[in-house]
Scaffold this active site. Structure first.
Site, short mmCIF file in Angstrom:
data_model
loop_
_atom_site.label_atom_id
_atom_site.label_comp_id
_atom_site.label_asym_id
_atom_site.label_seq_id
_atom_site.Cartn_x
_atom_site.Cartn_y
_atom_site.Cartn_z
N ARG A 225 2.44 7.06 -4.40
CA ARG A 225 4.33 6.84 -4.50
C ARG A 225 4.32 7.27 -5.57
NH1 ARG A 225 4.55 3.64 -8.16
NH2 ARG A 225 6.62 3.52 -7.59
N GLY A 226 6.15 7.33 -5.37
CA GLY A 226 6.61 8.37 -6.68
C GLY A 226 6.98 9.67 -6.58
N ALA A 227 8.06 9.97 -6.41
CA ALA A 227 8.58 10.90 -6.05
C ALA A 227 7.11 12.75 -7.51
CB ALA A 227 9.91 11.90 -6.08
N ARG B 186 6.58 11.38 4.31
CA ARG B 186 7.91 11.07 3.66
C ARG B 186 8.77 12.21 3.92
NH1 ARG B 186 7.12 7.26 -0.83
NH2 ARG B 186 9.22 6.55 -0.58
N GLN C 208 6.99 -3.69 -7.57
CA GLN C 208 6.81 -2.52 -8.27
C GLN C 208 6.31 -3.15 -9.93
OE1 GLN C 208 9.37 -2.14 -6.00
NE2 GLN C 208 8.76 -0.07 -5.21
N ASP D 138 16.40 7.71 -8.96
CA ASP D 138 15.68 8.76 -8.32
C ASP D 138 16.61 10.00 -8.02
OD1 ASP D 138 14.29 6.00 -8.12
OD2 ASP D 138 13.11 6.96 -6.20
N ASN E 103 18.82 4.40 -9.00
CA ASN E 103 18.09 4.05 -9.00
C ASN E 103 17.32 2.99 -7.88
OD1 ASN E 103 15.13 4.55 -10.52
ND2 ASN E 103 15.79 2.42 -12.20
N LYS E 104 16.17 2.65 -8.71
CA LYS E 104 15.79 0.85 -7.72
C LYS E 104 16.80 -0.20 -7.66
CE LYS E 104 12.76 0.33 -6.26
NZ LYS E 104 12.84 1.43 -4.37
#
Lengths: 314, 314
Positions: free
Chosen positions: B11-13, B55, B162, B203, B213-214
């Site tokens: 995970r994580g672009a 994805r 996370q 993001d 962002n998250k």
């Protein structure tokens, strides 16, 4: 009952007090007419002692057992059925007082809830924490009774999820639309979902208006201020501490690491990392729009106004 | 690899992009010298297509597969070993670029971390989201490398934790003291634990500085402002979108209800209650003290400054 209180199956300070009072009346009902006085007194004292030891910091618990014990001591020489009757009446009175407190809070706050509005609450300040209607949730129940249509966001309230488990259950069972969000979504809900205001309960309030409540309440008050929406605390007069000048005097319980480290038996935090788990925080009076109490809605400036409204005899 | 990306094990672009590049090099290494061209091309195209479908919204993933495919198409007529060599070199270059991006971000921000200071971060913007060092955490890694002593509060970051699972693991494994808190404790940590500032990742960032962002990042920025402490976002130039004027253009993914309703198979929200689960929020530029980027630390006013620093050729 001692086990139920200790293991948090009965939780919320007012609910614990009411449960303890009824438990003592139940103990008295168990005495047989023929039982000798010494046995009765020994059994009674043990019941009071055991209940008091079940939660060491619940003030309402001590108040309830002390009140029941006073009635017991006053009437212990009476015929047996008279004593039991007195104790049952006192427990019922304690219960009714708690219900009436909730009803008054509901009436003091219900006018704030407009048709079509969206509110936000934190943790559980509902019937599951008191004898029937709660504090913050009493406002929603009374607004619903008056026919208002509105909905409520309930923070899930980590680490113990009282919002997700209890508030969501209470409100949905009462026909009030409730939407559970993670605690970190509250700010975005205010920005995107037109939240009209926030109502929470409190555990202890100082005479300048600083209020201790479930961890996260302080952050919510800051978010509400940023969005220009009101932040109310609903609590009975008994939650205000006339001896406490301001929030600096409120000790903050820091609970163990287990509540954060795992969930339902599954580890969520690696062993080498630390945790910090304050159970409460203190919201400064300056962030609080008003107190919804059983003596009415109290607005700032607090100080003298609070004292006059809550302790008129002092 | 497709399964690993789909199930969020990778995970994580940036990490997804690097993993996809290496996976394609690995596919090429699997070709036998005798394999006919048509089989090779069919296998390659299928691998690219499957990775792209893993994805649907990960921009870095498409960038990585497109770059590898360009090399494949340019060199497909070459002798077999030459093609494989070119693809491996490209994947390594992609990886190195990501590492260098993290190093530059670390250098741009490390000067902010004073000895004895306490920082706060949210979600995981670390090595587990990139090829090696991350974005927000790269700043901490570089400060540690320079011998600074400091500690970090990590929000657990509901609903997927996370922060508790990944950031706490990364930092403690790197010898940086880390304390996990529930998201709703961040405000109280700022008030009671002298938090020096907040650093998160992002993001997607608009050209006026609004940053997605998250979920929870927006609330943290408000809390930081209230406490008068800086709020930084660490992100590479590739996270800034030159086509996006402001945050209103950023679509917010709302994820399913399951992430909130249960944990590790245990239901936490009653069936009748609703849930709202936005995965991201948007922090307005006005709440952001600065961007820690691979082109240096950028402070307000953003607008033209951002464009000049990040896209000097436009």
């Amino acid at each position: 009952m001692v086990e139920a209180i200790r293991s948090l199956r009965v939780r919320g300070a007012p609910a614990i007090g009411v449960a303890a009072a009824f438990q003592l009346a139940h103990v008295a009902r168990g005495f047989k007419p023929g039982t000798d006085r010494r046995t009765i007194e020994r059994t009674w004292s043990r019941a009071v002692r055991d209940l008091n030891a079940s939660r060491p910091t619940a003030v309402n618990l001590f108040a309830a057992t002390a009140r029941m014990d006073r009635v017991f001591q006053e009437h212990r020489a009476q015929p047996f059925t008279g004593l039991v009757h007195r104790l049952e009446r006192e427990a019922r009175k304690f219960f009714e007082e708690d219900l009436e407190m909730s009803r008054r809070i509901g009436r003091a706050g219900a006018g704030l809830i407009r048709n079509g509005s969206v509110w936000l609450t934190h943790c559980n300040a509902g019937g599951l924490a008191t004898a029937g209607l709660g504090t913050a949730l009493a406002v929603f129940y009374e607004a619903k009774r008056r026919g208002r249509t509105f909905s409520v966001f309930a923070d899930e309230t980590r680490p113990l999820l009282q919002g997700a488990r209890l508030t969501a259950w209470e409100l949905s069972a009462s026909g009030i639309p409730v939407t559970v969000i993670c605690d970190n979504m509250a700010g975005f809900a205010m920005a995107r979902k037109r939240v009209a205001g926030v109502i929470t309960g409190a555990d202890r309030i100082a005479m300048n208006g600083d209020a201790a409540n479930k961890i996260g309440t302080f952050g919510l008050a800051i978010l509400a201020k940023h969005h220009g929406i009101p932040f109310y605390i609903a609590a009975p007069a008994t939650t205000f501490d006339p001896e406490l000048a301001d929030g600096r005097g409120i000790p903050i319980e820091e609970r163990g690491t287990a509540e954060l480290r795992s969930f339902n038996g599954r580890r969520t935090v690696p062993e080498k990392a630390g945790t910090w788990n304050p159970a409460f925080d203190v919201t400064p009076a300056g962030l609080i729009t008003g107190f919804i109490t059983d003596r009415g809605l109290i607005r700032p400036p607090f100080g003298r106004t609070l004292k006059r409204a809550l302790f008129p005899d002092n």
